[in-house]
Design a protein around this motif. Structure first.
Motif, PDB file in Angstrom:
ATOM      1  N   GLU A  86       2.882  -4.103  -4.512  1.00 56.83           N
ATOM      2  CA  GLU A  86       2.501  -3.140  -5.555  1.00 56.83           C
ATOM      3  C   GLU A  86       3.690  -2.263  -5.936  1.00 56.83           C
ATOM      4  O   GLU A  86       3.920  -1.964  -7.112  1.00 56.83           O
ATOM      5  CB  GLU A  86       1.339  -2.281  -5.056  1.00 56.83           C
ATOM      6  CG  GLU A  86       0.711  -1.394  -6.105  1.00 56.83           C
ATOM      7  CD  GLU A  86      -0.084  -2.197  -7.127  1.00 56.83           C
ATOM      8  OE1 GLU A  86      -0.314  -1.659  -8.234  1.00 56.83           O
ATOM      9  OE2 GLU A  86      -0.468  -3.343  -6.853  1.00 56.83           O
ATOM     10  N   CYS A  87       4.445  -1.899  -4.871  1.00 52.93           N
ATOM     11  CA  CYS A  87       5.637  -1.080  -5.133  1.00 52.93           C
ATOM     12  C   CYS A  87       6.661  -1.844  -5.971  1.00 52.93           C
ATOM     13  O   CYS A  87       7.279  -1.289  -6.886  1.00 52.93           O
ATOM     14  CB  CYS A  87       6.263  -0.647  -3.806  1.00 52.93           C
ATOM     15  SG  CYS A  87       5.327   0.644  -2.957  1.00 52.93           S
ATOM     16  N   GLU A  88       6.832  -3.144  -5.623  1.00 51.76           N
ATOM     17  CA  GLU A  88       7.765  -3.952  -6.398  1.00 51.76           C
ATOM     18  C   GLU A  88       7.309  -4.058  -7.846  1.00 51.76           C
ATOM     19  O   GLU A  88       8.115  -4.017  -8.783  1.00 51.76           O
ATOM     20  CB  GLU A  88       7.887  -5.351  -5.774  1.00 51.76           C
ATOM     21  CG  GLU A  88       8.563  -5.377  -4.417  1.00 51.76           C
ATOM     22  CD  GLU A  88       9.998  -4.913  -4.497  1.00 51.76           C
ATOM     23  OE1 GLU A  88      10.654  -5.128  -5.557  1.00 51.76           O
ATOM     24  OE2 GLU A  88      10.492  -4.320  -3.521  1.00 51.76           O
ATOM     25  N   GLN A  98       6.490   6.628 -11.660  1.00 53.77           N
ATOM     26  CA  GLN A  98       7.060   7.214 -10.444  1.00 53.77           C
ATOM     27  C   GLN A  98       5.989   7.953  -9.658  1.00 53.77           C
ATOM     28  O   GLN A  98       5.958   7.901  -8.412  1.00 53.77           O
ATOM     29  CB  GLN A  98       8.211   8.163 -10.828  1.00 53.77           C
ATOM     30  CG  GLN A  98       8.952   8.758  -9.648  1.00 53.77           C
ATOM     31  CD  GLN A  98       9.733   7.720  -8.862  1.00 53.77           C
ATOM     32  OE1 GLN A  98      10.131   6.690  -9.414  1.00 53.77           O
ATOM     33  NE2 GLN A  98       9.918   7.960  -7.570  1.00 53.77           N
ATOM     34  N   GLN A  99       5.111   8.615 -10.351  1.00 57.39           N
ATOM     35  CA  GLN A  99       4.022   9.331  -9.671  1.00 57.39           C
ATOM     36  C   GLN A  99       3.095   8.358  -8.946  1.00 57.39           C
ATOM     37  O   GLN A  99       2.657   8.611  -7.816  1.00 57.39           O
ATOM     38  CB  GLN A  99       3.234  10.163 -10.686  1.00 57.39           C
ATOM     39  CG  GLN A  99       4.024  11.354 -11.238  1.00 57.39           C
ATOM     40  CD  GLN A  99       3.233  12.105 -12.291  1.00 57.39           C
ATOM     41  OE1 GLN A  99       2.140  11.684 -12.675  1.00 57.39           O
ATOM     42  NE2 GLN A  99       3.800  13.211 -12.762  1.00 57.39           N
ATOM     43  N   HIS A 100       2.786   7.216  -9.593  1.00 54.59           N
ATOM     44  CA  HIS A 100       1.955   6.194  -8.929  1.00 54.59           C
ATOM     45  C   HIS A 100       2.638   5.657  -7.673  1.00 54.59           C
ATOM     46  O   HIS A 100       1.994   5.441  -6.631  1.00 54.59           O
ATOM     47  CB  HIS A 100       1.668   5.042  -9.895  1.00 54.59           C
ATOM     48  CG  HIS A 100       0.634   5.378 -10.935  1.00 54.59           C
ATOM     49  ND1 HIS A 100      -0.686   5.658 -10.624  1.00 54.59           N
ATOM     50  CD2 HIS A 100       0.731   5.492 -12.288  1.00 54.59           C
ATOM     51  CE1 HIS A 100      -1.359   5.916 -11.728  1.00 54.59           C
ATOM     52  NE2 HIS A 100      -0.511   5.824 -12.768  1.00 54.59           N
ATOM     53  N   LEU A 101       3.953   5.433  -7.757  1.00 56.44           N
ATOM     54  CA  LEU A 101       4.701   4.920  -6.605  1.00 56.44           C
ATOM     55  C   LEU A 101       4.674   5.915  -5.452  1.00 56.44           C
ATOM     56  O   LEU A 101       4.438   5.543  -4.284  1.00 56.44           O
ATOM     57  CB  LEU A 101       6.139   4.627  -7.027  1.00 56.44           C
ATOM     58  CG  LEU A 101       7.063   4.060  -5.946  1.00 56.44           C
ATOM     59  CD1 LEU A 101       6.514   2.734  -5.411  1.00 56.44           C
ATOM     60  CD2 LEU A 101       8.473   3.871  -6.502  1.00 56.44           C
ATOM     61  N   GLU A 102       4.905   7.174  -5.758  1.00 59.34           N
ATOM     62  CA  GLU A 102       4.882   8.197  -4.711  1.00 59.34           C
ATOM     63  C   GLU A 102       3.486   8.316  -4.088  1.00 59.34           C
ATOM     64  O   GLU A 102       3.348   8.496  -2.864  1.00 59.34           O
ATOM     65  CB  GLU A 102       5.326   9.537  -5.301  1.00 59.34           C
ATOM     66  CG  GLU A 102       6.807   9.565  -5.685  1.00 59.34           C
ATOM     67  CD  GLU A 102       7.191  10.866  -6.357  1.00 59.34           C
ATOM     68  OE1 GLU A 102       6.279  11.690  -6.597  1.00 59.34           O
ATOM     69  OE2 GLU A 102       8.390  11.069  -6.649  1.00 59.34           O
ATOM     70  N   ALA A 109       1.296   5.893  -3.789  1.00 55.72           N
ATOM     71  CA  ALA A 109       1.106   4.717  -2.921  1.00 55.72           C
ATOM     72  C   ALA A 109       1.828   4.895  -1.596  1.00 55.72           C
ATOM     73  O   ALA A 109       1.313   4.528  -0.512  1.00 55.72           O
ATOM     74  CB  ALA A 109       1.602   3.471  -3.641  1.00 55.72           C
ATOM     75  N   GLU A 110       3.031   5.451  -1.618  1.00 53.12           N
ATOM     76  CA  GLU A 110       3.778   5.690  -0.379  1.00 53.12           C
ATOM     77  C   GLU A 110       3.044   6.681   0.516  1.00 53.12           C
ATOM     78  O   GLU A 110       2.951   6.501   1.745  1.00 53.12           O
ATOM     79  CB  GLU A 110       5.179   6.200  -0.725  1.00 53.12           C
ATOM     80  CG  GLU A 110       6.065   5.137  -1.369  1.00 53.12           C
ATOM     81  CD  GLU A 110       7.403   5.705  -1.803  1.00 53.12           C
ATOM     82  OE1 GLU A 110       7.557   6.952  -1.737  1.00 53.12           O
ATOM     83  OE2 GLU A 110       8.289   4.927  -2.215  1.00 53.12           O
ATOM     84  N   VAL A 111       2.518   7.755  -0.092  1.00 50.56           N
ATOM     85  CA  VAL A 111       1.767   8.749   0.697  1.00 50.56           C
ATOM     86  C   VAL A 111       0.516   8.118   1.311  1.00 50.56           C
ATOM     87  O   VAL A 111       0.175   8.353   2.490  1.00 50.56           O
ATOM     88  CB  VAL A 111       1.392   9.944  -0.195  1.00 50.56           C
ATOM     89  CG1 VAL A 111       0.427  10.876   0.539  1.00 50.56           C
ATOM     90  CG2 VAL A 111       2.647  10.707  -0.611  1.00 50.56           C
ATOM     91  N   GLU A 112      -0.153   7.292   0.517  1.00 53.20           N
ATOM     92  CA  GLU A 112      -1.365   6.624   1.019  1.00 53.20           C
ATOM     93  C   GLU A 112      -1.033   5.693   2.188  1.00 53.20           C
ATOM     94  O   GLU A 112      -1.782   5.618   3.187  1.00 53.20           O
ATOM     95  CB  GLU A 112      -2.006   5.846  -0.127  1.00 53.20           C
ATOM     96  CG  GLU A 112      -3.353   5.236   0.252  1.00 53.20           C
ATOM     97  CD  GLU A 112      -4.002   4.518  -0.920  1.00 53.20           C
ATOM     98  OE1 GLU A 112      -5.050   3.880  -0.705  1.00 53.20           O
ATOM     99  OE2 GLU A 112      -3.448   4.599  -2.048  1.00 53.20           O
ATOM    100  N   THR A 113       0.095   4.984   2.108  1.00 55.34           N
ATOM    101  CA  THR A 113       0.519   4.086   3.198  1.00 55.34           C
ATOM    102  C   THR A 113       0.784   4.873   4.476  1.00 55.34           C
ATOM    103  O   THR A 113       0.374   4.485   5.576  1.00 55.34           O
ATOM    104  CB  THR A 113       1.780   3.325   2.777  1.00 55.34           C
ATOM    105  OG1 THR A 113       1.502   2.577   1.589  1.00 55.34           O
ATOM    106  CG2 THR A 113       2.243   2.381   3.877  1.00 55.34           C
ATOM    107  N   ARG A 114       1.478   6.006   4.348  1.00 61.29           N
ATOM    108  CA  ARG A 114       1.773   6.830   5.521  1.00 61.29           C
ATOM    109  C   ARG A 114       0.480   7.349   6.169  1.00 61.29           C
ATOM    110  O   ARG A 114       0.330   7.348   7.401  1.00 61.29           O
ATOM    111  CB  ARG A 114       2.670   8.004   5.122  1.00 61.29           C
ATOM    112  CG  ARG A 114       4.085   7.596   4.759  1.00 61.29           C
ATOM    113  CD  ARG A 114       4.950   8.825   4.519  1.00 61.29           C
ATOM    114  NE  ARG A 114       6.300   8.470   4.097  1.00 61.29           N
ATOM    115  CZ  ARG A 114       7.301   9.332   3.988  1.00 61.29           C
ATOM    116  NH1 ARG A 114       7.085  10.619   4.256  1.00 61.29           N
ATOM    117  NH2 ARG A 114       8.505   8.926   3.601  1.00 61.29           N
ATOM    118  N   GLN A 115      -0.424   7.800   5.314  1.00 60.87           N
ATOM    119  CA  GLN A 115      -1.690   8.320   5.849  1.00 60.87           C
ATOM    120  C   GLN A 115      -2.472   7.225   6.595  1.00 60.87           C
ATOM    121  O   GLN A 115      -3.060   7.471   7.667  1.00 60.87           O
ATOM    122  CB  GLN A 115      -2.530   8.896   4.707  1.00 60.87           C
ATOM    123  CG  GLN A 115      -1.965  10.185   4.129  1.00 60.87           C
ATOM    124  CD  GLN A 115      -2.767  10.680   2.934  1.00 60.87           C
ATOM    125  OE1 GLN A 115      -3.675   9.975   2.465  1.00 60.87           O
ATOM    126  NE2 GLN A 115      -2.422  11.886   2.458  1.00 60.87           N
TER     127      GLN A 115
END
Length: 263
Positions: A76-78, A3-7, A9-15
């Motif tokens: 990656e998220c999937e 879950q931490q890796h997923l979060e 990745a989401e933060v990195e995408t937004r940035q």
């Protein structure tokens, strides 16, 4: 951890998208999917307003790259979601296993508690039994002392019985001796009783003889027929007979006196 890796990745995408479109801004408290959809709409709106310029082409290229990056990130998220789902399945299986083990241990604990209660009950029962045995032991000691006392009394009674037996034997011997003496005395009394009439007859005969002698003497003195020698001979005979009769009567009287003194 997944879950931490997923979060991250989401933060990195937004940035990354914020760097490509610094003028497009959305609230950070939105969910990631809502944020992506909203950002895409605002980015397209921004591109329509800025169409025809070289910057737009560059931005379109960047947007294309961003979309490709987004696709990669989605993949990656999937992947992370799949791993997370698998991890959750493992965790659920572990949870079920833990719950099953916990249930087993709970049953074992309950059984152990029941056994412990039973053991407490058995211990209590044994304690009561020990107390009862102690009381019985006290009673046994008391009975033992009483038995020893009775044995001592029995020994004394046996000694007294032996003494009584000896005394009874002595008394029996004395009684037999007394009975023998009484039998002898009875024989003597019977003999005396048999001799008494003889003594009475002798005494009566003696009285008659004495009366006769004295009567004859008076007759002789009055008649003057007999001589002096005849008179002397008669008197001597009478004196001898009287002496014998008197001796016999004395013996009888002595025998009677002895019997009377013994009786």
């Amino acid at each position: 951890e997944k879950q931490q890796h997923l979060e991250a990745a989401e933060v990195e995408t937004r940035q990354l998208l914020q760097k490509l479109f610094p003028k497009v801004s959305l609230p950070s408290n939105m969910s990631h999917s809502e944020w992506i959809c909203g950002f895409e709409k605002m980015a397209k709106e921004y591109l329509r307003e800025a169409s025809g310029s070289e910057d737009v082409k560059a931005l379109e290229q960047k947007l294309k790259e961003a979309e490709e990056m987004h696709i990669l990130l989605q993949l990656e998220c999937e992947k992370y979601k799949s791993v997370l789902a698998e991890t959750e399945g493992i965790l659920q299986r572990l949870q079920r296993s833990v719950e099953e083990e916990e249930s087993k241990w709970k049953i074992k604990v309950e059984e152990s508690q029941k056994e412990l209660k039973q053991m407490h009950s058995v211990v209590t029962s044994l304690q009561h039994e020990v107390e009862r045995l102690k009381e019985e032991n006290k009673e046994v000691e008391t009975l033992k002392k009483e038995r020893e006392h009775l044995e001592s009394e029995l020994e004394k009674a046996e000694i007294e019985r032996s003494t009584y037996v000896s005394e009874v034997r002595e008394l029996k011997t004395q009684l037999n001796e007394t009975l023998s003496k009484l039998k002898v005395d009875q024989n003597e009394r019977e003999k005396v009783a048999g001799d008494l009439p003889k003594a009475q007859e002798s005494l009566a005969a003696l009285e008659r003889e004495i009366g006769k002698v004295f009567g004859d003497a008076n007759v002789i003195e009055n008649s003057d027929v007999c001589t002096d020698s005849e008179l002397s001979e008669k008197r001597r005979n009478v004196a001898v007979n009287l002496t014998q009769d008197v001796g016999h009567l004395k013996k009888l009287l002595v025998s009677i006196s002895q019997m009377l003194s013994k009786g």
